[in-house]
Structure formats: structure tokens, C-alpha cells
Design a protein around this motif. Structure first.
Motif, PDB file in Angstrom:
ATOM      1  N   PRO A  14     -26.177  -9.527 -31.349  1.00 51.58           N
ATOM      2  CA  PRO A  14     -26.363 -10.881 -30.790  1.00 51.58           C
ATOM      3  C   PRO A  14     -27.829 -11.311 -30.862  1.00 51.58           C
ATOM      4  N   ASP A  15     -28.047 -12.576 -31.211  1.00 49.95           N
ATOM      5  CA  ASP A  15     -29.417 -13.110 -31.321  1.00 49.95           C
ATOM      6  C   ASP A  15     -30.294 -12.157 -32.127  1.00 49.95           C
ATOM      7  N   SER A  16     -29.768 -11.742 -33.273  1.00 48.02           N
ATOM      8  CA  SER A  16     -30.426 -10.695 -34.059  1.00 48.02           C
ATOM      9  C   SER A  16     -31.850 -11.064 -34.471  1.00 48.02           C
ATOM     10  N   GLU A  17     -32.069 -12.310 -34.848  1.00 46.53           N
ATOM     11  CA  GLU A  17     -33.407 -12.680 -35.298  1.00 46.53           C
ATOM     12  C   GLU A  17     -34.393 -12.737 -34.132  1.00 46.53           C
ATOM     13  N   LYS A  18     -33.933 -13.175 -32.980  1.00 45.34           N
ATOM     14  CA  LYS A  18     -34.817 -13.190 -31.813  1.00 45.34           C
ATOM     15  C   LYS A  18     -35.130 -11.756 -31.366  1.00 45.34           C
ATOM     16  N   LEU A  19     -34.138 -10.856 -31.491  1.00 47.96           N
ATOM     17  CA  LEU A  19     -34.378  -9.447 -31.166  1.00 47.96           C
ATOM     18  C   LEU A  19     -35.441  -8.856 -32.092  1.00 47.96           C
ATOM     19  N   ILE A  20     -35.349  -9.184 -33.374  1.00 46.82           N
ATOM     20  CA  ILE A  20     -36.333  -8.687 -34.339  1.00 46.82           C
ATOM     21  C   ILE A  20     -37.735  -9.157 -33.955  1.00 46.82           C
ATOM     22  N   GLU A  22     -38.756 -10.036 -30.897  1.00 45.51           N
ATOM     23  CA  GLU A  22     -39.137  -9.345 -29.655  1.00 45.51           C
ATOM     24  C   GLU A  22     -39.652  -7.938 -29.957  1.00 45.51           C
ATOM     25  N   ALA A  23     -38.940  -7.228 -30.839  1.00 41.80           N
ATOM     26  CA  ALA A  23     -39.348  -5.867 -31.186  1.00 41.80           C
ATOM     27  C   ALA A  23     -40.663  -5.872 -31.959  1.00 41.80           C
ATOM     28  N   GLY A  24     -40.755  -6.775 -32.930  1.00 43.25           N
ATOM     29  CA  GLY A  24     -41.947  -6.814 -33.773  1.00 43.25           C
ATOM     30  C   GLY A  24     -43.209  -7.197 -33.027  1.00 43.25           C
ATOM     31  N   ARG A  25     -43.074  -8.080 -32.065  1.00 43.72           N
ATOM     32  CA  ARG A  25     -44.267  -8.518 -31.318  1.00 43.72           C
ATOM     33  C   ARG A  25     -44.792  -7.421 -30.389  1.00 43.72           C
ATOM     34  N   THR A  26     -43.986  -6.389 -30.188  1.00 40.88           N
ATOM     35  CA  THR A  26     -44.477  -5.241 -29.422  1.00 40.88           C
ATOM     36  C   THR A  26     -45.673  -4.606 -30.132  1.00 40.88           C
ATOM     37  N   CYS A  27     -45.650  -4.653 -31.458  1.00 45.59           N
ATOM     38  CA  CYS A  27     -46.749  -4.060 -32.236  1.00 45.59           C
ATOM     39  C   CYS A  27     -48.073  -4.768 -31.958  1.00 45.59           C
ATOM     40  N   TYR A  28     -47.994  -6.057 -31.661  1.00 51.07           N
ATOM     41  CA  TYR A  28     -49.203  -6.863 -31.475  1.00 51.07           C
ATOM     42  C   TYR A  28     -49.419  -7.280 -30.014  1.00 51.07           C
ATOM     43  N   LEU A  29     -48.425  -6.950 -29.160  1.00 47.97           N
ATOM     44  CA  LEU A  29     -48.440  -7.422 -27.766  1.00 47.97           C
ATOM     45  C   LEU A  29     -48.703  -8.929 -27.717  1.00 47.97           C
ATOM     46  N   SER A  30     -47.936  -9.640 -28.570  1.00 49.69           N
ATOM     47  CA  SER A  30     -48.131 -11.092 -28.683  1.00 49.69           C
ATOM     48  C   SER A  30     -46.923 -11.855 -28.149  1.00 49.69           C
ATOM     49  N   GLY A  32     -46.622 -13.775 -25.760  1.00 51.07           N
ATOM     50  CA  GLY A  32     -46.928 -15.133 -25.326  1.00 51.07           C
ATOM     51  C   GLY A  32     -46.724 -16.169 -26.415  1.00 51.07           C
ATOM     52  N   LYS A  33     -46.572 -15.717 -27.661  1.00 54.03           N
ATOM     53  CA  LYS A  33     -46.375 -16.645 -28.777  1.00 54.03           C
ATOM     54  C   LYS A  33     -44.902 -16.939 -29.047  1.00 54.03           C
ATOM     55  N   ILE A  34     -44.018 -16.328 -28.269  1.00 50.99           N
ATOM     56  CA  ILE A  34     -42.589 -16.546 -28.472  1.00 50.99           C
ATOM     57  C   ILE A  34     -42.193 -17.927 -27.956  1.00 50.99           C
ATOM     58  N   THR A  35     -41.583 -18.706 -28.832  1.00 49.46           N
ATOM     59  CA  THR A  35     -41.053 -20.019 -28.464  1.00 49.46           C
ATOM     60  C   THR A  35     -39.605 -20.105 -28.945  1.00 49.46           C
ATOM     61  N   LYS A  36     -39.004 -21.259 -28.824  1.00 48.73           N
ATOM     62  CA  LYS A  36     -37.593 -21.424 -29.163  1.00 48.73           C
ATOM     63  C   LYS A  36     -37.280 -20.995 -30.597  1.00 48.73           C
ATOM     64  N   ASP A  37     -38.092 -21.395 -31.562  1.00 45.07           N
ATOM     65  CA  ASP A  37     -37.823 -21.099 -32.973  1.00 45.07           C
ATOM     66  C   ASP A  37     -38.906 -20.241 -33.621  1.00 45.07           C
ATOM     67  N   SER A  38     -39.704 -19.575 -32.826  1.00 46.07           N
ATOM     68  CA  SER A  38     -40.838 -18.817 -33.378  1.00 46.07           C
ATOM     69  C   SER A  38     -40.410 -17.627 -34.229  1.00 46.07           C
ATOM     70  N   GLU A  39     -39.154 -17.165 -34.055  1.00 44.43           N
ATOM     71  CA  GLU A  39     -38.694 -16.001 -34.825  1.00 44.43           C
ATOM     72  C   GLU A  39     -38.677 -16.282 -36.327  1.00 44.43           C
ATOM     73  N   VAL A  54     -39.051  -3.359 -38.901  1.00 48.90           N
ATOM     74  CA  VAL A  54     -38.664  -4.098 -37.700  1.00 48.90           C
ATOM     75  C   VAL A  54     -37.250  -4.672 -37.838  1.00 48.90           C
ATOM     76  N   LEU A  55     -36.819  -4.920 -39.073  1.00 49.00           N
ATOM     77  CA  LEU A  55     -35.480  -5.463 -39.301  1.00 49.00           C
ATOM     78  C   LEU A  55     -34.390  -4.460 -38.931  1.00 49.00           C
ATOM     79  N   GLU A  56     -34.763  -3.197 -38.791  1.00 47.74           N
ATOM     80  CA  GLU A  56     -33.784  -2.150 -38.503  1.00 47.74           C
ATOM     81  C   GLU A  56     -33.246  -2.210 -37.076  1.00 47.74           C
ATOM     82  N   HIS A  57     -33.811  -3.040 -36.234  1.00 53.01           N
ATOM     83  CA  HIS A  57     -33.331  -3.149 -34.857  1.00 53.01           C
ATOM     84  C   HIS A  57     -32.000  -3.900 -34.764  1.00 53.01           C
ATOM     85  N   ALA A  58     -31.637  -4.632 -35.803  1.00 51.94           N
ATOM     86  CA  ALA A  58     -30.396  -5.415 -35.786  1.00 51.94           C
ATOM     87  C   ALA A  58     -29.401  -4.850 -36.800  1.00 51.94           C
ATOM     88  N   TYR A  59     -28.126  -4.886 -36.445  1.00 53.93           N
ATOM     89  CA  TYR A  59     -27.055  -4.312 -37.267  1.00 53.93           C
ATOM     90  C   TYR A  59     -25.960  -5.336 -37.555  1.00 53.93           C
TER      91      TYR A  59
END
Length: 204
Positions: A14-20, A22-30, A32-39, A54-59
Motif C-alpha cells: 500500500p502507498d508503495s511510492e510514499k513508503l519508498i 519515507e525509507a529513502g529519506r531516512t538516509c538523509y534525515l530529510s 521535513g521535505k515530504i509533501t503530498k507529491d514529493s515522492e 530503496v525500491l526493495e522496500h515495496a513488493y
């Protein structure tokens, strides 16, 4: 060419692109840059930079019905996946259906020989069963043309790899057709992840 197979999406994260994202921004601790379509922009950056892990988080999981054993033999070579396939040990193939390659369909003499061969193999399989031979041994006479059913699960990075190979113009016609259908579905469900992949036209 009329499709002889059926491809169904059973599940996708579910929400695979937003999950990607969320996971990827962990690398940068960014975060705060997440918005509605920022993925969308973020995933494009990941793919362009080669940060594909990072794409491996979604199946995504698909059920494929009606493909040949020749097709599934190719598919299961992709090892970063989970597979569950119709068993020829537990399921009787006494009335098996089969795939006829288009190149054979176009030549009457070849088609006649092919159909006669399929009928001979079917009768041989049935005769072995009548003689008390178990399915697991009777199946040794079955052809690669026999239709099968398989479920495959893979992360989106692996799906990109599979589809880049199997949707290419030089891929075998059956697996290319099936993977084209998978790509059509994934382009709708995770458009940013798969938007740069193309489907080769069917030359048959």
C-alpha cells in the motif's frame, strides 16, 4: 496476437511510492521535505543516481495463468523472488492444455505435426497412469508446451530488473507478452518507479 494467458495483481505494498520515499529519506534525515507529491521527484532522483536498493522496500505479487512450462522455466531463473507453481506431482495432467507457438501456427504442416505430437504425449501420459505409474513419474513425458499456473512475488527493484530484460525486443515472445502485461499494471500502481521502462511491440 490473441493473449493465451491471464495476469492478475494479487497484492502490492500500500502507498508503495510514499513508503519508498519515507525509507529513502531516512538516509538523509530529510523528512521535513515530504509533501503530498514529493515522492515522485524523490524516486526519480533515486533511480537516476543508481540508489535502487530503496525500491526493495515495496513488493508486488502476481498470479499468471495459462503460460507454458517453457515460460515458467525462464521466469524462475530470477532468484530474488518467491514462487509457487502448479505441481505436476500432485495435479494430474491427463487432460493437459498446451500452448502452440505462433511460428508453428503459421505453417499447416508444422501445426499438424505439433498437434499429433501433443496428442501422442497425452495418450502416453494417460497410459502410464493406467499402468499404475504415479504422476511424479508419468510427468516425464510431458512437453514444455503444457499450460501452467504460477504466483510470483518480488520487490520493485527486482521487478524493474526482470521487466527491463523480459520486455526487450529480443526476449522470447511468450515471456515478453506476459511481462508486458505486468508492466502495464505496475505503471498504473507505481507509475514513478516504472515510467522509464518501455514495452517492446509484439512482432508476431
Amino acid at each position: 496476437m490473441k493473449l493465451h494467458f491471464q495476469v492478475d495483481l494479487l497484492a502490492i505494498t500500500p502507498d508503495s511510492e510514499k513508503l519508498i520515499e519515507e525509507a529513502g529519506r531516512t538516509c538523509y534525515l530529510s523528512f521535513g521535505k515530504i509533501t503530498k507529491d514529493s515522492e515522485k521527484k524523490f524516486i526519480k532522483m533515486l533511480i537516476k543516481s543508481g540508489h535502487h536498493s530503496v525500491l526493495e522496500h515495496a513488493y508486488a505479487t502476481f498470479r499468471i495463468k495459462g503460460g507454458s512450462r517453457a515460460f515458467t522455466h525462464q521466469l524462475v531463473r530470477h532468484r530474488l523472488c518467491a514462487f509457487s507453481q502448479q505441481s505436476q506431482r500432485y495435479v494430474s495432467e491427463k487432460e493437459f492444455s498446451f500452448i502452440t507457438p505462433p511460428s508453428i501456427q503459421k505453417k499447416p504442416e508444422a501445426l499438424k505435426l505439433f498437434n499429433e505430437t501433443m496428442e501422442t504425449l497425452k495418450k502416453s501420459y494417460q497410459k502410464l497412469q493406467e499402468l499404475g505409474i504415479k504422476n511424479e513419474d508419468a510427468r516425464f513425458v510431458l512437453p514444455n508446451a503444457v499450460k501452467s499456473e504460477i504466483v510470483i512475488s518480488a520487490n520493485l527493484r527486482e521487478w524493474r530488473y526482470i521487466l527491463q530484460l523480459r520486455c526487450a525486443p529480443d526476449a522470447q515472445w511468450e515471456i515478453r507478452g506476459i511481462c508486458n502485461e505486468i508492466l502495464k499494471i505496475l505503471k498504473k500502481k507505481a507509475p514513478t518507479v516504472f515510467e522509464d521502462l518501455d514495452m517492446a511491440p509484439d512482432p508476431i
